[in-house]
Design an enzyme around this catalytic site. Sequence first.
Site, mmCIF file in Angstrom:
data_model
loop_
_atom_site.group_PDB
_atom_site.id
_atom_site.type_symbol
_atom_site.label_atom_id
_atom_site.label_comp_id
_atom_site.label_asym_id
_atom_site.label_seq_id
_atom_site.Cartn_x
_atom_site.Cartn_y
_atom_site.Cartn_z
ATOM 1 N N GLU A 118 3.834 5.668 0.591
ATOM 2 C CA GLU A 118 3.362 6.147 1.905
ATOM 3 C C GLU A 118 4.617 6.304 2.781
ATOM 4 O O GLU A 118 4.982 7.397 3.167
ATOM 5 C CB GLU A 118 2.372 5.149 2.518
ATOM 6 C CG GLU A 118 1.827 5.561 3.888
ATOM 7 C CD GLU A 118 0.921 4.500 4.531
ATOM 8 O OE1 GLU A 118 0.995 3.311 4.131
ATOM 9 O OE2 GLU A 118 0.148 4.862 5.443
ATOM 10 N N HIS A 154 -10.077 0.924 4.501
ATOM 11 C CA HIS A 154 -9.943 -0.472 4.925
ATOM 12 C C HIS A 154 -11.120 -0.746 5.848
ATOM 13 O O HIS A 154 -11.209 -0.116 6.908
ATOM 14 C CB HIS A 154 -8.624 -0.681 5.666
ATOM 15 C CG HIS A 154 -7.423 -0.304 4.848
ATOM 16 N ND1 HIS A 154 -6.683 -1.228 4.144
ATOM 17 C CD2 HIS A 154 -6.842 0.903 4.602
ATOM 18 C CE1 HIS A 154 -5.691 -0.609 3.513
ATOM 19 N NE2 HIS A 154 -5.765 0.691 3.773
ATOM 20 N N ASP A 176 -8.833 6.201 5.010
ATOM 21 C CA ASP A 176 -7.926 5.079 5.282
ATOM 22 C C ASP A 176 -8.474 4.154 6.368
ATOM 23 O O ASP A 176 -9.084 3.130 6.062
ATOM 24 C CB ASP A 176 -6.523 5.606 5.648
ATOM 25 C CG ASP A 176 -5.406 4.626 5.326
ATOM 26 O OD1 ASP A 176 -5.693 3.541 4.795
ATOM 27 O OD2 ASP A 176 -4.224 4.952 5.598
ATOM 28 N N ASP A 177 -8.245 4.489 7.643
ATOM 29 C CA ASP A 177 -8.721 3.695 8.780
ATOM 30 C C ASP A 177 -9.334 4.668 9.788
ATOM 31 O O ASP A 177 -8.712 4.994 10.804
ATOM 32 C CB ASP A 177 -7.544 2.947 9.433
ATOM 33 C CG ASP A 177 -6.834 2.035 8.439
ATOM 34 O OD1 ASP A 177 -7.345 0.943 8.179
ATOM 35 O OD2 ASP A 177 -5.779 2.440 7.907
ATOM 36 N N HIS A 192 -10.341 4.962 -0.619
ATOM 37 C CA HIS A 192 -9.272 4.361 0.184
ATOM 38 C C HIS A 192 -9.788 4.189 1.609
ATOM 39 O O HIS A 192 -9.687 5.100 2.440
ATOM 40 C CB HIS A 192 -8.016 5.244 0.137
ATOM 41 C CG HIS A 192 -6.810 4.631 0.790
ATOM 42 N ND1 HIS A 192 -5.514 4.927 0.396
ATOM 43 C CD2 HIS A 192 -6.675 3.752 1.802
ATOM 44 C CE1 HIS A 192 -4.655 4.254 1.141
ATOM 45 N NE2 HIS A 192 -5.339 3.525 2.014
HETATM 46 N N1 HPA Z 1 -0.929 1.407 4.873
HETATM 47 C C1 HPA Z 1 -0.643 0.126 4.674
HETATM 48 N N2 HPA Z 1 -1.438 -0.856 5.087
HETATM 49 C C2 HPA Z 1 -2.567 -0.544 5.710
HETATM 50 C C3 HPA Z 1 -2.913 0.776 5.947
HETATM 51 C C4 HPA Z 1 -2.046 1.806 5.497
HETATM 52 O O1 HPA Z 1 -2.274 3.023 5.645
HETATM 53 N N3 HPA Z 1 -4.093 0.742 6.599
HETATM 54 C C5 HPA Z 1 -4.461 -0.552 6.747
HETATM 55 N N4 HPA Z 1 -3.522 -1.342 6.212
HETATM 56 ZN ZN ZN Z 2 -4.497 2.252 3.411
#
Ligand code: HPA
Ligand code: ZN
Length: 339
Positions: free
Chosen positions: A200, A19, A278-279, A17
Amino acid sequence: MSTLEAFVSGLPKAELHLHIEGSLEPEQMFEFARRNGVSLPYESVADIRAAYEFSDLQDFLDIYYTGMNVLLTEQDFYELTEAYLRRVAGDAVRHVEIFFDPQAHTSRGVEFETVINGVTRALKFVGHELGISSKLIMCFLRHLSEEDAFNALASAEPFLHMIDGVGLDSSELGHPPSKFANVFSRATELGLKKVAHAGEEGPAEYVYEAIDILKVDRIDHGNRSLESEVLVKRLAEEQIALTVCPLSNLKLRVVSRLQDHPMKSMLDAGLLATINSDDPSYFGGYINDNYTRLATALELTEGDLVQCAKNSFTGSFLPSEKVKQFHSEIDSYASRKHT
Ligand code: HPA
Ligand code: ZN
Protein backbone atom coordinates in the site's frame (compact mmCIF):
# COMPACT_ATOMS: atom_id res chain seq x y z
CA MET A 1 -29.29 6.20 -12.04
CA SER A 2 -26.79 5.97 -14.91
CA THR A 3 -26.44 2.74 -16.90
CA LEU A 4 -23.14 2.11 -15.13
CA GLU A 5 -24.67 2.61 -11.67
CA ALA A 6 -27.59 0.36 -12.58
CA PHE A 7 -25.22 -2.37 -13.79
CA VAL A 8 -23.04 -2.19 -10.65
CA SER A 9 -25.98 -1.96 -8.25
CA GLY A 10 -27.27 -5.47 -8.99
CA LEU A 11 -23.97 -7.16 -9.81
CA PRO A 12 -23.43 -9.96 -7.23
CA LYS A 13 -20.15 -9.37 -5.44
CA ALA A 14 -18.04 -10.23 -2.40
CA GLU A 15 -16.20 -7.75 -0.21
CA LEU A 16 -12.80 -9.05 0.93
CA HIS A 17 -11.15 -5.97 2.39
CA LEU A 18 -13.24 -4.22 5.03
CA HIS A 19 -12.16 -3.14 8.50
CA ILE A 20 -15.35 -3.27 10.54
CA GLU A 21 -14.10 -0.39 12.72
CA GLY A 22 -13.71 1.63 9.51
CA SER A 23 -17.44 1.34 8.83
CA LEU A 24 -18.25 3.42 11.93
CA GLU A 25 -20.32 6.31 10.55
CA PRO A 26 -20.11 9.71 12.31
CA GLU A 27 -23.80 9.54 13.37
CA GLN A 28 -23.21 6.18 15.06
CA MET A 29 -19.96 7.48 16.58
CA PHE A 30 -21.93 10.25 18.30
CA GLU A 31 -24.68 7.87 19.42
CA PHE A 32 -22.19 5.41 20.97
CA ALA A 33 -20.21 8.28 22.56
CA ARG A 34 -23.39 9.63 24.17
CA ARG A 35 -24.64 6.33 25.55
CA ASN A 36 -21.17 5.24 26.75
CA GLY A 37 -20.23 8.63 28.22
CA VAL A 38 -17.13 8.94 26.02
CA SER A 39 -16.04 12.42 24.99
CA LEU A 40 -15.15 13.06 21.35
CA PRO A 41 -12.79 15.72 20.01
CA TYR A 42 -15.60 16.81 17.61
CA GLU A 43 -18.64 19.08 18.07
CA SER A 44 -20.85 17.72 15.30
CA VAL A 45 -21.19 15.20 12.47
CA ALA A 46 -20.13 17.93 10.04
CA ASP A 47 -17.07 18.57 12.20
CA ILE A 48 -16.13 14.86 11.99
CA ARG A 49 -16.56 14.73 8.23
CA ALA A 50 -14.42 17.86 7.88
CA ALA A 51 -11.62 16.10 9.80
CA TYR A 52 -11.50 13.30 7.20
CA GLU A 53 -8.82 14.85 5.00
CA PHE A 54 -5.72 12.68 5.18
CA SER A 55 -2.18 13.24 4.00
CA ASP A 56 -1.13 9.58 4.25
CA LEU A 57 -1.86 6.26 5.99
CA GLN A 58 -0.53 7.34 9.41
CA ASP A 59 -2.57 10.53 9.35
CA PHE A 60 -5.69 8.41 8.77
CA LEU A 61 -4.76 5.78 11.38
CA ASP A 62 -4.47 8.42 14.13
CA ILE A 63 -8.09 9.49 13.49
CA TYR A 64 -9.30 5.88 12.99
CA TYR A 65 -7.96 4.77 16.40
CA THR A 66 -9.53 7.83 18.08
CA GLY A 67 -12.92 7.13 16.48
CA MET A 68 -13.05 3.56 17.76
CA ASN A 69 -12.71 4.70 21.40
CA VAL A 70 -16.52 4.93 21.45
CA LEU A 71 -16.84 1.13 20.94
CA LEU A 72 -17.11 -0.41 24.38
CA THR A 73 -19.91 -2.97 24.68
CA GLU A 74 -20.88 -6.14 22.85
CA GLN A 75 -24.00 -4.29 21.68
CA ASP A 76 -21.80 -1.58 20.10
CA PHE A 77 -19.92 -4.20 18.07
CA TYR A 78 -23.19 -5.90 17.16
CA GLU A 79 -24.80 -2.66 15.95
CA LEU A 80 -21.65 -1.60 14.09
CA THR A 81 -21.57 -4.89 12.17
CA GLU A 82 -25.34 -4.89 11.67
CA ALA A 83 -25.24 -1.40 10.12
CA TYR A 84 -22.46 -2.43 7.71
CA LEU A 85 -24.35 -5.56 6.59
CA ARG A 86 -27.62 -3.67 6.07
CA ARG A 87 -25.76 -1.02 4.07
CA VAL A 88 -24.03 -3.45 1.71
CA ALA A 89 -27.03 -5.73 1.26
CA GLY A 90 -28.29 -2.90 -0.98
CA ASP A 91 -25.03 -3.09 -2.96
CA ALA A 92 -25.71 -6.72 -3.99
CA VAL A 93 -22.94 -7.95 -1.67
CA ARG A 94 -23.47 -11.66 -1.14
CA HIS A 95 -20.39 -12.58 0.88
CA VAL A 96 -18.04 -10.63 3.16
CA GLU A 97 -14.68 -11.42 4.70
CA ILE A 98 -14.21 -8.76 7.34
CA PHE A 99 -11.28 -7.65 9.46
CA PHE A 100 -11.26 -6.57 13.06
CA ASP A 101 -8.40 -5.15 15.15
CA PRO A 102 -8.59 -6.86 18.58
CA GLN A 103 -5.45 -5.15 19.96
CA ALA A 104 -6.99 -1.72 19.34
CA HIS A 105 -9.76 -2.73 21.77
CA THR A 106 -8.00 -4.89 24.38
CA SER A 107 -5.43 -2.08 24.83
CA ARG A 108 -8.38 0.12 25.95
CA GLY A 109 -9.66 -2.47 28.42
CA VAL A 110 -12.35 -3.96 26.14
CA GLU A 111 -12.23 -7.77 26.35
CA PHE A 112 -11.50 -9.83 23.23
CA GLU A 113 -14.68 -11.78 24.02
CA THR A 114 -16.84 -8.63 23.98
CA VAL A 115 -15.60 -7.69 20.51
CA ILE A 116 -15.84 -11.10 18.88
CA ASN A 117 -19.21 -11.96 20.39
CA GLY A 118 -20.77 -8.72 19.14
CA VAL A 119 -19.32 -8.99 15.64
CA THR A 120 -20.07 -12.70 15.15
CA ARG A 121 -23.63 -12.44 16.51
CA ALA A 122 -24.42 -9.84 13.84
CA LEU A 123 -22.62 -11.80 11.10
CA LYS A 124 -24.68 -14.86 11.99
CA PHE A 125 -28.17 -13.44 12.57
CA VAL A 126 -28.22 -10.34 10.36
CA GLY A 127 -26.14 -12.10 7.70
CA HIS A 128 -28.69 -14.93 7.67
CA GLU A 129 -31.62 -12.51 7.40
CA LEU A 130 -29.99 -10.68 4.47
CA GLY A 131 -28.53 -13.71 2.69
CA ILE A 132 -24.92 -12.57 3.19
CA SER A 133 -22.38 -15.24 4.15
CA SER A 134 -19.21 -14.28 5.98
CA LYS A 135 -15.71 -15.07 7.21
CA LEU A 136 -13.92 -13.28 10.01
CA ILE A 137 -10.23 -12.29 9.99
CA MET A 138 -8.43 -10.91 13.04
CA CYS A 139 -5.61 -8.52 12.19
CA PHE A 140 -2.40 -7.94 14.10
CA LEU A 141 -1.34 -4.31 14.44
CA ARG A 142 2.07 -4.22 12.82
CA HIS A 143 3.28 -1.09 14.67
CA LEU A 144 3.20 -3.24 17.84
CA SER A 145 5.64 -6.07 18.63
CA GLU A 146 5.40 -9.68 17.51
CA GLU A 147 5.08 -10.60 21.18
CA ASP A 148 1.96 -8.45 21.38
CA ALA A 149 0.59 -10.27 18.31
CA PHE A 150 1.28 -13.61 20.05
CA ASN A 151 -0.73 -12.38 23.05
CA ALA A 152 -3.61 -11.44 20.74
CA LEU A 153 -3.50 -14.90 19.17
CA ALA A 154 -3.50 -16.49 22.63
CA SER A 155 -6.63 -14.47 23.55
CA ALA A 156 -8.23 -15.75 20.33
CA GLU A 157 -7.59 -19.44 21.04
CA PRO A 158 -10.90 -20.07 22.91
CA PHE A 159 -12.73 -18.51 19.93
CA LEU A 160 -10.96 -20.18 17.02
CA HIS A 161 -14.22 -21.76 15.85
CA MET A 162 -15.41 -18.19 15.10
CA ILE A 163 -12.24 -17.07 13.31
CA ASP A 164 -11.23 -17.98 9.77
CA GLY A 165 -7.93 -16.19 9.40
CA VAL A 166 -5.34 -13.70 10.55
CA GLY A 167 -4.22 -10.51 8.83
CA LEU A 168 -1.70 -7.73 9.26
CA ASP A 169 -2.60 -4.04 9.20
CA SER A 170 -1.77 -0.55 10.56
CA SER A 171 1.43 1.44 9.83
CA GLU A 172 3.22 -0.37 7.01
CA LEU A 173 6.49 1.51 6.47
CA GLY A 174 9.21 0.29 8.85
CA HIS A 175 7.12 -2.73 9.88
CA PRO A 176 7.81 -5.37 7.21
CA PRO A 177 5.89 -8.66 7.13
CA SER A 178 9.06 -10.54 8.22
CA LYS A 179 8.64 -8.96 11.69
CA PHE A 180 5.66 -11.35 12.14
CA ALA A 181 7.17 -14.57 10.71
CA ASN A 182 6.78 -16.60 13.92
CA VAL A 183 3.23 -15.60 14.77
CA PHE A 184 2.07 -16.31 11.21
CA SER A 185 3.75 -19.70 11.40
CA ARG A 186 1.76 -20.38 14.60
CA ALA A 187 -1.42 -19.31 12.76
CA THR A 188 -0.62 -21.93 10.09
CA GLU A 189 -0.34 -24.60 12.81
CA LEU A 190 -3.76 -23.51 14.09
CA GLY A 191 -5.23 -24.06 10.61
CA LEU A 192 -6.00 -20.39 9.98
CA LYS A 193 -6.00 -18.62 6.62
CA LYS A 194 -3.50 -15.78 6.26
CA VAL A 195 -3.58 -12.37 4.59
CA ALA A 196 -1.47 -9.23 4.99
CA HIS A 197 -1.59 -5.60 3.93
CA ALA A 198 1.45 -5.12 1.70
CA GLY A 199 2.46 -2.73 -1.04
CA GLU A 200 0.00 0.00 0.00
CA GLU A 201 2.78 2.38 1.08
CA GLY A 202 5.50 -0.26 1.44
CA PRO A 203 7.70 -1.50 -1.43
CA ALA A 204 7.26 -4.60 -3.62
CA GLU A 205 9.75 -6.31 -1.30
CA TYR A 206 7.07 -6.35 1.43
CA VAL A 207 4.72 -8.19 -0.95
CA TYR A 208 7.43 -10.81 -1.52
CA GLU A 209 7.90 -11.16 2.25
CA ALA A 210 4.16 -11.60 2.79
CA ILE A 211 4.08 -14.38 0.18
CA ASP A 212 7.37 -16.15 0.91
CA ILE A 213 7.77 -15.63 4.66
CA LEU A 214 4.21 -15.27 5.98
CA LYS A 215 2.85 -17.64 3.28
CA VAL A 216 -0.29 -15.55 2.85
CA ASP A 217 -3.29 -16.71 0.83
CA ARG A 218 -3.83 -13.22 -0.58
CA ILE A 219 -2.46 -9.67 -0.45
CA ASP A 220 -4.39 -6.65 0.83
CA HIS A 221 -3.82 -3.64 -1.46
CA GLY A 222 -0.64 -4.74 -3.31
CA ASN A 223 -0.50 -1.60 -5.47
CA ARG A 224 3.28 -1.31 -5.41
CA SER A 225 3.67 -4.88 -6.74
CA LEU A 226 3.48 -3.24 -10.15
CA GLU A 227 6.96 -1.79 -9.57
CA SER A 228 8.39 -5.30 -10.05
CA GLU A 229 7.79 -7.04 -13.36
CA VAL A 230 8.95 -10.35 -11.90
CA LEU A 231 6.49 -10.05 -9.02
CA VAL A 232 3.60 -9.21 -11.35
CA LYS A 233 4.37 -12.35 -13.36
CA ARG A 234 4.39 -14.42 -10.20
CA LEU A 235 1.11 -12.96 -8.88
CA ALA A 236 -0.49 -13.69 -12.24
CA GLU A 237 0.89 -17.21 -12.53
CA GLU A 238 -0.06 -18.19 -8.99
CA GLN A 239 -3.34 -16.24 -9.15
CA ILE A 240 -2.74 -14.66 -5.76
CA ALA A 241 -5.65 -12.33 -5.11
CA LEU A 242 -5.14 -8.61 -4.46
CA THR A 243 -7.83 -6.83 -2.44
CA VAL A 244 -7.58 -3.37 -3.98
CA CYS A 245 -9.35 -0.32 -2.47
CA PRO A 246 -9.65 2.56 -4.97
CA LEU A 247 -11.25 5.29 -2.82
CA SER A 248 -8.91 4.43 0.06
CA ASN A 249 -5.97 4.79 -2.35
CA LEU A 250 -7.27 8.21 -3.36
CA LYS A 251 -7.95 9.47 0.20
CA LEU A 252 -4.59 8.19 1.53
CA ARG A 253 -2.76 9.59 -1.50
CA VAL A 254 -1.47 6.25 -2.74
CA VAL A 255 -2.67 7.67 -6.08
CA SER A 256 -3.11 11.39 -6.71
CA ARG A 257 -6.13 10.99 -9.01
CA LEU A 258 -8.41 8.00 -9.65
CA GLN A 259 -7.48 8.31 -13.34
CA ASP A 260 -3.98 7.22 -12.28
CA HIS A 261 -5.24 4.15 -10.43
CA PRO A 262 -3.41 0.91 -11.43
CA MET A 263 -6.53 -1.33 -11.57
CA LYS A 264 -6.64 -1.42 -15.37
CA SER A 265 -2.95 -2.40 -15.55
CA MET A 266 -3.60 -5.08 -12.93
CA LEU A 267 -6.47 -6.58 -14.94
CA ASP A 268 -4.48 -6.34 -18.18
CA ALA A 269 -1.63 -8.23 -16.51
CA GLY A 270 -4.05 -11.04 -15.60
CA LEU A 271 -3.92 -10.39 -11.84
CA LEU A 272 -6.73 -11.62 -9.61
CA ALA A 273 -7.59 -8.06 -8.57
CA THR A 274 -10.74 -7.24 -6.60
CA ILE A 275 -12.53 -3.98 -5.67
CA ASN A 276 -13.21 -3.21 -2.00
CA SER A 277 -13.96 -0.29 0.32
CA ASP A 278 -11.38 -0.71 3.16
CA ASP A 279 -12.81 1.87 5.63
CA PRO A 280 -15.92 3.17 3.86
CA SER A 281 -17.01 5.65 6.49
CA TYR A 282 -13.62 7.39 6.36
CA PHE A 283 -12.94 7.16 2.62
CA GLY A 284 -16.23 8.44 1.22
CA GLY A 285 -17.84 5.37 -0.25
CA TYR A 286 -19.02 1.79 0.12
CA ILE A 287 -18.20 -0.98 -2.33
CA ASN A 288 -20.50 0.10 -5.17
CA ASP A 289 -19.15 3.65 -4.99
CA ASN A 290 -15.70 2.12 -5.42
CA TYR A 291 -16.85 0.14 -8.48
CA THR A 292 -18.62 3.07 -10.18
CA ARG A 293 -16.10 5.81 -9.44
CA LEU A 294 -13.21 3.63 -10.55
CA ALA A 295 -15.05 2.50 -13.68
CA THR A 296 -15.80 6.13 -14.59
CA ALA A 297 -12.23 7.29 -13.99
CA LEU A 298 -10.59 4.42 -15.90
CA GLU A 299 -13.35 3.88 -18.49
CA LEU A 300 -13.68 0.27 -17.38
CA THR A 301 -16.10 -1.85 -19.41
CA GLU A 302 -18.93 -4.02 -18.06
CA GLY A 303 -16.63 -6.91 -18.93
CA ASP A 304 -13.93 -5.51 -16.61
CA LEU A 305 -16.46 -5.12 -13.79
CA VAL A 306 -17.74 -8.65 -14.30
CA GLN A 307 -14.12 -9.81 -14.08
CA CYS A 308 -13.64 -7.92 -10.78
CA ALA A 309 -16.86 -9.34 -9.33
CA LYS A 310 -15.86 -12.88 -10.37
CA ASN A 311 -12.38 -12.32 -8.93
CA SER A 312 -13.97 -11.37 -5.60
CA PHE A 313 -15.45 -14.87 -5.29
CA THR A 314 -12.41 -16.66 -6.74
CA GLY A 315 -10.19 -14.83 -4.23
CA SER A 316 -12.53 -15.53 -1.29
CA PHE A 317 -12.23 -18.38 1.20
CA LEU A 318 -15.50 -19.91 0.00
CA PRO A 319 -15.47 -23.55 -1.16
CA SER A 320 -15.09 -24.02 -4.93
CA GLU A 321 -18.72 -25.15 -5.47
CA LYS A 322 -19.95 -21.86 -3.98
CA VAL A 323 -17.50 -19.90 -6.12
CA LYS A 324 -18.84 -21.66 -9.24
CA GLN A 325 -22.43 -20.88 -8.26
CA PHE A 326 -21.66 -17.20 -7.82
CA HIS A 327 -19.77 -17.11 -11.14
CA SER A 328 -22.80 -18.46 -12.97
CA GLU A 329 -25.08 -16.01 -11.16
CA ILE A 330 -22.79 -13.21 -12.35
CA ASP A 331 -22.86 -14.56 -15.92
CA SER A 332 -26.65 -14.70 -15.98
CA TYR A 333 -26.88 -11.21 -14.46
CA ALA A 334 -24.47 -9.81 -17.06
CA SER A 335 -26.40 -11.37 -19.94
CA ARG A 336 -29.60 -9.51 -18.95
CA LYS A 337 -30.39 -5.89 -19.84
CA HIS A 338 -29.71 -3.18 -17.25
CA THR A 339 -31.34 0.20 -17.25
N1 HPA B 1 -3.97 0.11 5.82
C1 HPA B 1 -3.41 -0.32 6.94
N2 HPA B 1 -4.09 -0.45 8.08
C2 HPA B 1 -5.38 -0.15 8.09
C3 HPA B 1 -6.02 0.31 6.95
C4 HPA B 1 -5.27 0.44 5.75
O1 HPA B 1 -5.75 0.83 4.67
N3 HPA B 1 -7.30 0.53 7.30
C5 HPA B 1 -7.45 0.20 8.60
N4 HPA B 1 -6.27 -0.20 9.09
ZN1 ZN C 1 -7.11 -2.10 4.92
